[in-house]
Structures are given as structure tokens and as C-alpha cells.
Design an enzyme around this catalytic site. Sequence first.
Site, PDB file in Angstrom:
ATOM      1  CG  ASP A  98      31.392  49.274  -1.347  1.00 11.49           C
ATOM      2  OD1 ASP A  98      31.699  50.104  -1.092  1.00 11.49           O
ATOM      3  OD2 ASP A  98      30.490  48.510  -1.358  1.00 11.49           O
ATOM      4  CG  HIS A 156      24.773  45.974  -7.059  1.00 14.60           C
ATOM      5  ND1 HIS A 156      23.603  46.310  -7.318  1.00 14.60           N
ATOM      6  CD2 HIS A 156      25.356  47.028  -6.136  1.00 14.60           C
ATOM      7  CE1 HIS A 156      23.197  47.338  -6.442  1.00 14.60           C
ATOM      8  NE2 HIS A 156      24.288  47.849  -5.870  1.00 14.60           N
TER       9      HIS A 156
HETATM   10  N1  ACO Z   1      31.751  36.283  -4.297  1.00 11.99           N
HETATM   11  C1  ACO Z   1      31.216  35.003  -4.612  1.00 11.99           C
HETATM   12  N2  ACO Z   1      30.091  34.601  -4.903  1.00 11.99           N
HETATM   13  C2  ACO Z   1      29.040  35.455  -5.049  1.00 11.99           C
HETATM   14  C3  ACO Z   1      29.368  37.141  -4.804  1.00 11.99           C
HETATM   15  C4  ACO Z   1      30.647  37.181  -4.560  1.00 11.99           C
HETATM   16  N3  ACO Z   1      31.031  38.691  -4.116  1.00 11.99           N
HETATM   17  N4  ACO Z   1      28.281  37.705  -4.946  1.00 11.99           N
HETATM   18  C5  ACO Z   1      27.156  36.803  -5.116  1.00 11.99           C
HETATM   19  N5  ACO Z   1      27.727  35.604  -5.343  1.00 11.99           N
HETATM   20  C6  ACO Z   1      27.165  34.305  -5.624  1.00 11.99           C
HETATM   21  C7  ACO Z   1      26.146  33.958  -4.618  1.00 11.99           C
HETATM   22  O1  ACO Z   1      26.707  32.811  -3.670  1.00 11.99           O
HETATM   23  C8  ACO Z   1      25.003  33.247  -5.318  1.00 11.99           C
HETATM   24  O2  ACO Z   1      25.382  32.028  -5.877  1.00 11.99           O
HETATM   25  P1  ACO Z   1      24.438  30.710  -6.168  1.00 11.99           P
HETATM   26  O3  ACO Z   1      23.641  31.137  -7.069  1.00 11.99           O
HETATM   27  O4  ACO Z   1      25.419  29.482  -6.457  1.00 11.99           O
HETATM   28  O5  ACO Z   1      23.768  30.615  -4.810  1.00 11.99           O
HETATM   29  C9  ACO Z   1      24.930  34.085  -6.455  1.00 11.99           C
HETATM   30  O6  ACO Z   1      26.183  34.622  -6.689  1.00 11.99           O
HETATM   31  C10 ACO Z   1      23.786  35.250  -6.332  1.00 11.99           C
HETATM   32  O7  ACO Z   1      24.070  36.020  -5.211  1.00 11.99           O
HETATM   33  P2  ACO Z   1      23.038  36.480  -4.179  1.00 11.99           P
HETATM   34  O8  ACO Z   1      23.796  36.451  -2.737  1.00 11.99           O
HETATM   35  O9  ACO Z   1      21.843  35.723  -4.052  1.00 11.99           O
HETATM   36  O10 ACO Z   1      23.122  37.942  -4.551  1.00 11.99           O
HETATM   37  P3  ACO Z   1      22.363  39.108  -3.577  1.00 11.99           P
HETATM   38  O11 ACO Z   1      21.546  39.897  -4.961  1.00 11.99           O
HETATM   39  O12 ACO Z   1      21.507  38.784  -2.587  1.00 11.99           O
HETATM   40  O13 ACO Z   1      23.541  39.791  -2.889  1.00 11.99           O
HETATM   41  C11 ACO Z   1      25.667  41.080  -2.840  1.00 11.99           C
HETATM   42  C12 ACO Z   1      24.277  41.017  -3.769  1.00 11.99           C
HETATM   43  C13 ACO Z   1      25.092  41.246  -1.097  1.00 11.99           C
HETATM   44  C14 ACO Z   1      26.070  42.411  -2.858  1.00 11.99           C
HETATM   45  C15 ACO Z   1      26.502  39.942  -3.207  1.00 11.99           C
HETATM   46  O14 ACO Z   1      26.986  39.878  -4.395  1.00 11.99           O
HETATM   47  C16 ACO Z   1      27.785  40.148  -2.388  1.00 11.99           C
HETATM   48  O15 ACO Z   1      27.750  39.513  -1.207  1.00 11.99           O
HETATM   49  N6  ACO Z   1      28.796  40.638  -2.727  1.00 11.99           N
HETATM   50  C17 ACO Z   1      30.013  40.914  -1.624  1.00 11.99           C
HETATM   51  C18 ACO Z   1      29.746  41.921  -0.980  1.00 11.99           C
HETATM   52  C19 ACO Z   1      29.924  43.551  -1.511  1.00 11.99           C
HETATM   53  O16 ACO Z   1      30.862  43.702  -2.197  1.00 11.99           O
HETATM   54  N7  ACO Z   1      28.772  44.017  -1.132  1.00 11.99           N
HETATM   55  C20 ACO Z   1      28.674  45.646  -1.611  1.00 11.99           C
HETATM   56  C21 ACO Z   1      27.693  45.761  -2.475  1.00 11.99           C
HETATM   57  S1  ACO Z   1      27.464  47.326  -3.336  1.00 11.99           S
HETATM   58  C22 ACO Z   1      26.858  48.448  -1.734  1.00 11.99           C
HETATM   59  O17 ACO Z   1      26.020  47.729  -1.289  1.00 11.99           O
HETATM   60  C23 ACO Z   1      27.315  49.729  -1.989  1.00 11.99           C
END
Ligand code: ACO
Length: 432
Positions: free
Chosen positions: A363, A306
Site C-alpha cells: 500500500d 505486515h
Molecule cells: N507503524 C508503527 N508501528 C507499527 C506499525 C506501523 N505501521 N506496524 C506495526 N507496528 C508495531 C506495533 O505497534 C507493534 O509494536 P510493539 O511490539 O511495540 O507492540 C509491532 O510493530 C508489531 O505490530 P502488530 O500490530 O502486532 O503487527 P500485526 O502483524 O498485527 O499487524 C499490520 C500488521 C496490521 C499490517 C500493521 O503492521 C499495521 O497496522 N500497519 C499499518 C497499516 C497498513 O499499512 N496496512 C496494510 C497491510 S498490507 C495489506 O493489508 C494489503
Amino acid sequence: MAQKVTLLIGDRRVELPIVTGTEGERAIDITRLREQTGLITYDPSMGNTGTCKSGITFIDGERGILRYRGIPIEQFTDRPNFVEVAWLLIFGRLPSRDELTQFSGLLTENELLHEGLGHQFQHIPVNAPPMAILSATLSNLSCYHQEFLSLEDSESFAEAAARLISKVRTIAALSYRRSRGLPVIYPDPAMRYCANFLHMMFSLPYKQYVVTPEIENALNLIFILHADHEQNCSTSTVRMVGSARANLFASCAAGVCALWGPLHGGANVEVLQMLQRIHQGGLSPEECIRQAKDKDNPFRLYGFGHRVYKNFDPRAAILKEACDRVLSTLDRPDPLLDIARKLEELAMADPYFVDRKLYPNVDFYSGMLLRSMGIPTNMFTVCFAIGRLPGWIAQWKEQHDDPTSKILRPRQVYVGPALTEYRADGSEVNGQ
Ligand code: ACO
């Protein structure tokens, strides 16, 4: 504590004020930065940018806190009443008994769709994605209720809000019925909000769907936990569209489009599909974790991570507990719940997820609960939208009522070609 920061640009010092929120959150006010220095800030995913002051929802991502109008989310779980929470978010305080009765009455009055809107459904392909139908139909409310396009008095605002909150259920249920070739079930004015939605989804002309208190409460809880989440992607979209003074229906329709994305509300569908793939043997939990960590693989562990929560998502904790409770009352245990638990256990023992502070989000468990009610996977994000609608309306109203609010218009850092001369290449077509 300092009320200003000093920015040093070469040998020039510029002072910028600090804005402090009720809970002590501090932000540097850069409103006049460009005017004073010629510089803008660069924050492409807006992770460090506050776009507004808001009094609706408070989140402390480090401590896993979520409050609606100051009330901790946990205090809504014992007395679930989504309509009361909707009123609280939109109008800023808990309603009196009379106010709640009056608003519930407005919801009942507005639960039917205009026949014209109903006819439009006939022309939509039966397999159309329900989020596309929802967004289009909310936008189409602008055609049928033009008296609400400009909301200058509080009475018409309350009615427009009630129309949206009430009709969204009817639209959602209708899109589901049509996709299954089932006859339309009209709303029942005697039923409460969540029970009425389940009735429109699952009753048959010859057999009334029986809504158990466990299921009604669980749906109330899901809607309440999704009701607002400050400046997330879909809410920011609603505010962006609303900042141009676009009407409430159009702004909320845009919010639905943003919510649809798999990184946002669409993640609940991805979670269920991921769990089903594991259950069907197409993927082991260990392989799922491995793929999520592989930077060459676009796959993510859906339902994890998140932007704001870096400790735990309090909504996920409540839903996990509700899942255990509701699913234990069912005749058949759901094997997907065991898979979800296993995935969480593996992820929470893995330094990749721990170091990046990636915890289950709302989720991860919401789909399991919706599934236990018989709601099909492709309707999960629609249910999220039903829950989130009061939040969008509250945020739209807050912005609309703020006399200082301006059109949202970010800047950019241009990285395209430098000044280039136009040269005709002599390829005119048909003399044009
Ligand atoms: N699985 C694997 N790796 C992940 C995940 C995940 N679910 N989420 C983040 N990461 C990793 C990224 O690859 C990144 O790694 P790095 O530092 O080595 O490059 C690091 O964790 C930081 O992630 P970001 O994408 O920069 O985080 P951001 O804050 O931009 O994204 C998000 C947040 C979109 C929710 C992300 O965690 C994600 O894609 N999760 C999966 C989708 C999801 O569950 N979305 C629902 C969110 S809650 C809502 O909207 C109601």
C-alpha cells in the site's frame, strides 16, 4: 524429520501429527486436540493458525517470496496481462490461447450491468463511500443473477466468475462518475480489461480518453500484484462466509467489507492522506515517524508493516520501481513521491522500525501510481478490490470443491460472568 509432536499435559503424553506443505512449511495438526485432551488452542489474531491447505499462493515472509500457482510474482511484471493471471489463479494453470480468448469473450459479454442495478445507483447518496457501494452492488448481483446462486457445474462457475471480474470495473467506474455528476460511459467491447476501466472512468461523450501503454501496463501491474495473497483478512472473510455454503457474490461482497478497513486494503488511502498532510505542511516527516512510534498515539505509519513479510514485501519493491518509471514520464513530478522516499529513508534508519521488521508494504507505493493515472484517493481501495477479486474467487472455489471442507467455526475462551441467578427487578413496562 519427525512426523509427530508429543504434547505433555501433566504426566499424560499426546501425539499430534505434523502436516508438511510443498515448500516444507510444517504445521501441527490439532484437529483432534480437544477430543483427545479437552484443550483448545488460543491464538486470537490467528498469527500461528493455518485454517486450510491451499494450492493457490505461496508466501515466504522471511525471504520476501510471493508466487501464484508456483510462478514467482516477478515473472508477471514484463508481460502484464491481468486476465491471464486471473485465469491462472482461478483454474490452477496458465490458460491456452483459446481458453484465454474464450474467457476474455465472457468478460466482454458480461460487462454491462442489469438496468435494475443501474437504477439502484440513483438512490444512493452521491457522496457515499465507493467501497460501501461496491460491496452492496456485488451483493445485489445475487438478486439479478439467481441462476448463479448454486454453482454445481464448471460452466456456470466460469460464467459467474467472469460476471464478477467484468462487472466490478463497471460498478467502480459508475460510482466514480456519479460522485462527480458525470454522464455514464458504457464499456467498450473492443478494449482490453484495464484500458476499458480507464475509458469508463475518464472518457467524455465528446472526448475519448487516450490510454497510453505506460498507464495501461501500470494498472495491469497493480491489479496483478494485488490478485491474491493467501489467507489475509479479506480472503479469510470470503472463506468464512463461503464455508457456510453462501454464494459467490455474497462471499465476495463480504470480502470487500473486510478489505475496506484501514489496517488492510484501506491503508492505501491512509498513506496518501498522510503524504498530503506532510506536503501541506500540517506534519513534518520526522514528526510523522515520532507519532507512529508513540504508544500513546493510535497513529501508525500507514503502508508499513505486515503480518507475514518480515524482510521485504516483494510487491512494494516492484511498485516502487514502477512508480519511479511511470512518474518520470509525467510532465510534472509528483512532490508526494519525494515525501514517500524521505519517510521510507527515515523509517529504515530508525531502530523502532528495523527491530520490529516493519518495511514498506504494497500500500505504500500503489497509491502514488494510481494517483498518477488520475484515480482519486477514495477509489484506491476499490482498485485494490478489482485486483483482489480473482484471488477471492479462486479461494472460494478451492474451498467449495474440497469435499472435506466444513463450516468454519472457531471456539473461544469464555471470560464473562460465572453462573449468575436471574432476579426480576420489578420494572415491567406496559405490562410486558
Ligand atoms: N507503524 C508503527 N508501528 C507499527 C506499525 C506501523 N505501521 N506496524 C506495526 N507496528 C508495531 C506495533 O505497534 C507493534 O509494536 P510493539 O511490539 O511495540 O507492540 C509491532 O510493530 C508489531 O505490530 P502488530 O500490530 O502486532 O503487527 P500485526 O502483524 O498485527 O499487524 C499490520 C500488521 C496490521 C499490517 C500493521 O503492521 C499495521 O497496522 N500497519 C499499518 C497499516 C497498513 O499499512 N496496512 C496494510 C497491510 S498490507 C495489506 O493489508 C494489503
